[in-house]
Design an enzyme around this catalytic site. Sequence first.
Site, PDB file in Angstrom:
ATOM      1  N   CYS A 125      -4.322  -0.591  -2.360  1.00 14.44           N
ATOM      2  CA  CYS A 125      -4.886   0.735  -2.637  1.00 14.44           C
ATOM      3  C   CYS A 125      -4.566   1.094  -4.080  1.00 14.44           C
ATOM      4  O   CYS A 125      -3.613   0.586  -4.662  1.00 14.44           O
ATOM      5  CB  CYS A 125      -4.342   1.781  -1.671  1.00 14.44           C
ATOM      6  SG  CYS A 125      -2.591   2.139  -1.829  1.00 14.44           S
ATOM      7  N   CYS A 127       0.866  -1.180   0.000  1.00 15.31           N
ATOM      8  CA  CYS A 127       0.000   0.000   0.000  1.00 15.31           C
ATOM      9  C   CYS A 127       0.904   1.232   0.000  1.00 15.31           C
ATOM     10  O   CYS A 127       2.123   1.106  -0.108  1.00 15.31           O
ATOM     11  CB  CYS A 127      -1.013   0.001   1.145  1.00 15.31           C
ATOM     12  SG  CYS A 127      -0.343   0.232   2.778  1.00 15.31           S
ATOM     13  N   CYS A 158       3.173   0.945  -8.466  1.00 13.49           N
ATOM     14  CA  CYS A 158       3.994  -0.214  -8.121  1.00 13.49           C
ATOM     15  C   CYS A 158       5.000  -0.474  -9.229  1.00 13.49           C
ATOM     16  O   CYS A 158       4.651  -0.449 -10.408  1.00 13.49           O
ATOM     17  CB  CYS A 158       3.108  -1.442  -7.938  1.00 13.49           C
ATOM     18  SG  CYS A 158       4.012  -2.940  -7.517  1.00 13.49           S
TER      19      CYS A 158
END
Length: 134
Positions: A83, A11, A90
């Site tokens: 999230c 997250c 990412c």
Amino acid sequence: MENKKTIYFLCTGNSCRSQMAEAWGKQYLGDKWNVYSAGIEVHGVNPNAIKAMNEVNIDITNQTSDIIDANILNRADLVVTLCSHADSVCPSTPPDVNRVHWGFDDPAGKEWSEFQRVRDEIGERIKRFSETGE
């Protein structure tokens, strides 16, 4: 004994959701999976996340808030973003790393009941994964 698979919960700040997911993951998946969590940034473990998990008799006081480790990310069997921010920023993962998104609201800065609700939702989701593999 067969090697354990690795699951990596991500997250934004590795403060609330991914900390809870790591704890639930260790409870429900620990016999078959190495469970880790990290964030795009490091915000420290939220004291209310610790308190919320204590309510369900899971102690996360020794968990640390960590930035994404490329070695774990690139070797994980499953990367789970929790999230939309973590999902969108990412780092890329190799083609053999399965990546999924399980979105949960961020309880940080909200009422206590939000920490409890998100804790329970994450726990239920990981329990379902432990039972069905999905």
